[in-house]
Design an enzyme around this catalytic site. Structure first.
Site, PDB file in Angstrom:
ATOM      1  N   ASP A 217       0.927  -1.294  -0.007  1.00 59.57           N
ATOM      2  CA  ASP A 217       0.015  -0.010  -0.187  1.00 59.57           C
ATOM      3  C   ASP A 217       0.905   1.164   0.050  1.00 59.57           C
ATOM      4  O   ASP A 217       1.874   1.205   0.651  1.00 59.57           O
ATOM      5  CB  ASP A 217      -1.084  -0.037   1.395  1.00 59.57           C
ATOM      6  CG  ASP A 217      -1.957   1.268   1.243  1.00 59.57           C
ATOM      7  OD1 ASP A 217      -2.546   1.235   0.620  1.00 59.57           O
ATOM      8  OD2 ASP A 217      -1.765   1.790   2.303  1.00 59.57           O
TER       9      ASP A 217
ATOM     10  N   GLU B  53       1.162  -0.367  -5.223  1.00 60.40           N
ATOM     11  CA  GLU B  53       0.169   0.566  -5.417  1.00 60.40           C
ATOM     12  C   GLU B  53       1.024   1.772  -5.417  1.00 60.40           C
ATOM     13  O   GLU B  53       1.234   2.465  -4.394  1.00 60.40           O
ATOM     14  CB  GLU B  53      -0.777   0.556  -4.309  1.00 60.40           C
ATOM     15  CG  GLU B  53      -1.932   1.395  -4.667  1.00 60.40           C
ATOM     16  CD  GLU B  53      -2.317   2.654  -3.427  1.00 60.40           C
ATOM     17  OE1 GLU B  53      -3.198   3.208  -3.605  1.00 60.40           O
ATOM     18  OE2 GLU B  53      -1.771   2.290  -2.203  1.00 60.40           O
TER      19      GLU B  53
END
Length: 656
Positions: A337, A390
């Site tokens: 993330d 990401e």
């Protein structure tokens, strides 16, 4: 989400003790462990730090070990000693300041914390950073677990994975938030209505196999205190959340998915951690896990702490954690993330709020080294697994090799494609002709990285509308638009990800507090959309042309990328063998084209394999020929072509 005060943990009943006692001798932290941990290369440090059941001499108990370098003293407290801060003092070991104690009164299922006396005399009650199980929130104590005795049955999957090249395999990911995918009616025993991991395993497998997804990506598995963070503010990096059961139950979930040939990816959050009093923040009264300088150690926008990527032990904590999930819980990959927030020193910060690197730039050189180290070790030890970034900027070589100055990720979310695609899809069809390039631009850079095309949870929250309600037009138009859009996505080079609910037209924005609107499947339009996405996923999985050439420019060919006046796109996905190639024709306007002619690469027979006008998908059900013979007639700059009756918002996929 900082905790206001430390509450006294509550004891849970004995049924949480799910593992049989392990009679191995205790593995105590030794000089060599400290050396490698201090070097940042003790990749299974989690087998020493934390809480581990074992035998010492003729006594059975639990060995506790914690890194608290700047503490004055540390003791372990729990329900086994009445939370007495003086009952079990821990011994300090130099040079790193690791404390340990062997407690015969503790057992599997015991609740515990570390009581840390700081240098300035304060007392802190901290959960174990390496705990494998935690008390159910709002409690926040750690719980002793033994994760060594689960009987895995996924050997066939794990052995096959080692031999696979993820670049060449199909990957259609179903992104799932377990707490809100499906819920039971709330009861006194189950206040949240949560499915446990075992129930989730069977229900998920049934749905994922029916639809044809190849992987699930699970949000919010690592322990976290606040439901509303969706699992992105972690306090227990080594513990599957107790919301859905025990570590053994989570192993059951992974095992069952693997036995049904479904891959498992976890969201992983090394970007930041919350300030909760029981967590990692100022762990021993000083900045142990985070940068000490708040200009590097705090995210102004998120109110969270940033890991100190310059500290060997902190990097070791994170790299060992990634390995822990892959090697102890058999997961097939991690989606990392907020990578951009780690790479840029000025991410989310104004002038004067950040510290330049030694060259005066905004790149976090320590974080770059961390990612190269992380990905080299994780992928080097786990062939066939994936590390997914990401990353929302144009940072070069995110999926490049570390030895060629890349970061070493397996794949990267294509945020640029996602933004352009959604902007186009939201437009009134009349205005799409002036924005045609939004759908073609991604092909100018699609081979610069190994991409995943994503329509994730972030796109259906915070007043962004559900996917179906982003679409223009009246009720029927919305469904037709979405089918066309999903087809373009599935045909475009790159792996795929859809968030739960998007495949049947969830009407409400997603909320972690309620289950998906499954009742909508009783309505014809929603069932027809689900039928269509299912057909797309099945076609994708069984047709190598749709995934084998994702990294090969020869795998994709525009037939007509410039038909902006009619907002029609046509392209070919080529199989490496030359067999079973696919021709896509997609109409993004409500205007039917009964005489639409498409140029083709060869004078071949073209078989219609997907037709959005089929009645089962909500179309007219009009009968059509199954095959089309190309004739010598110039179209789209090609010598050969054939004509097709293309409906409004029509999609046709042909195999040749």
């Amino acid at each position: 989400m900082a905790e206001k005060k430390t509450r006294k943990p509550r004891k849970k009943p004995a049924e949480t003790q799910v593992f049989a006692p392990n009679k191995q001798d205790v593995l105590e932290v030794g000089e060599l462990d400290q050396y490698y941990f201090g070097q940042g290369t003790h990749y299974d440090i989690y087998k020493k730090l934390g809480a581990h059941l074992g035998v010492k001499g003729d006594k059975t108990g639990v060995y506790f070990a914690v890194w608290a370098p700047n503490a004055q003293e540390v003791s372990v407290i729990g329900d086994f000693n009445g939370w007495d801060e003086t009952a079990h003092p821990m011994t300090r070991h130099e040079p790193l300041g690791i404390y340990d104690a062997f407690v015969t009164e503790a057992e599997v299922g015991s609740l515990y914390k570390f009581f840390i006396r700081t240098k300035d005399g304060r007392g802190l009650y901290k959960a174990d950073p390496f705990a494998n199980h935690s008390e159910l929130r709002p409690g926040n104590a750690s719980r002793v677990a033994d994760i060594t005795n689960f009987r895995w049955g996924d050997g066939v999957w794990m052995k096959a994975r080692e031999k696979k090249d993820p670049d060449k395999e199909p990957m259609s990911i179903y992104e799932v938030h377990p707490g809100s995918w499906k819920k039971h009616p709330k009861t006194e025993q189950n206040e949240d209505g949560y499915y446990n991991y075992k129930e989730l395993a069977h229900a998920l497998v049934d749905y994922v196999k029916e639809m044809g997804y190849t992987h699930v990506e699970l949000m919010g598995i690592a322990e976290h205190p606040f439901d509303g963070s969706w699992g992105y503010q972690v306090t227990g990096y080594y513990a599957p959340t107790s919301r859905h059961g025990t570590p053994a139950d989570f192993m059951y979930l992974v095992n069952y998915l693997h036995k049904n040939k479904i891959g498992v990816i976890l969201d992983w959050v090394p970007a930041h951690f919350p300030r909760d009093a029981h967590g990692l923040a100022e762990f021993d009264g000083t900045c142990v896990y985070e940068y000490a300088d708040p200009r590097k150690g705090e995210h102004p926008d998120w109110g969270t702490k940033v890991f100190d990527f310059g500290k060997s032990e902190v990097k070791n904590f994170l790299i060992a954690n990634a390995l822990f999930w892959l090697e102890q819980f058999h997961v097939d990959g991690l989606r990392v993330d907020a990578v951009a927030s780690i790479l840029y020193l000025d991410y989310g910060r104004q002038a004067g709020q950040w510290v330049p690197n030694i060259y005066g730039g905004n790149k976090n050189l320590e974080a770059i080294e961390f990612f190269k180290h992380l990905n080299s070790v994780v992928l080097g030890r786990n062939h066939g697994a994936v590390m997914i970034a990401e990353e929302s900027t144009a940072w070069p070589k995110v999926t490049g090799k570390p030895e060629e100055d890349g970061l070493g990720f397996s794949m990267k979310w294509n945020m640029g494609w996602m933004h352009d695609f959604l902007e186009y899809m939201k437009l009134d069809p009349y205005f799409r002709q002036y924005n045609h390039n939004k759908m073609t631009f991604a092909m100018t850079y699609t081979y610069s990285e190994k991409y995943i095309l994503v329509l994730s949870h972030d796109e259906v929250v915070h007043l962004k509308c559900s996917m179906i309600n982003k679409m223009p037009g009246l009720y029927d138009d919305k469904f037709a638009n979405l089918k066309a859009g999903y087809t373009f996505m599935m045909g475009h080079p790159g792996k795929k990800l859809l968030f739960m609910g998007q495949d049947f037209g969830q009407l409400q924005e997603w909320s972690e507090a309620r289950e998906l609107d499954w009742y909508l499947l009783a309505e014809e339009k929603h069932q027809q959309l689900k039928n269509y996405v299912q057909a797309l996923l099945q076609l994708y999985k069984k047709t190598p042309a749709m995934y084998q050439g994702d990294q090969n420019p020869k795998g994709f060919e525009w037939i007509n990328a410039d038909d902006n006046s009619r907002s029609i796109f046509s392209f070919v996905r080529h199989n490496e063998t030359g067999r079973s190639n696919l021709l896509f024709v997609i109409n993004f306007t409500p205007v039917a084209r009964p005489d639409y002619r498409v140029g083709v690469p060869k004078k071949k027979m073209y078989q219609l394999v997907l037709n959005s006008d089929d009645a089962v998908f909500g179309g007219s059900g009009k009968e059509r020929p199954e095959t089309y013979q190309a004739v010598k007639q110039e179209c789209d700059g090609r010598d050969f072509s054939f004509a097709y009756d293309l409906p409004a918002y029509g999609v046709a996929v042909f195999k040749f």
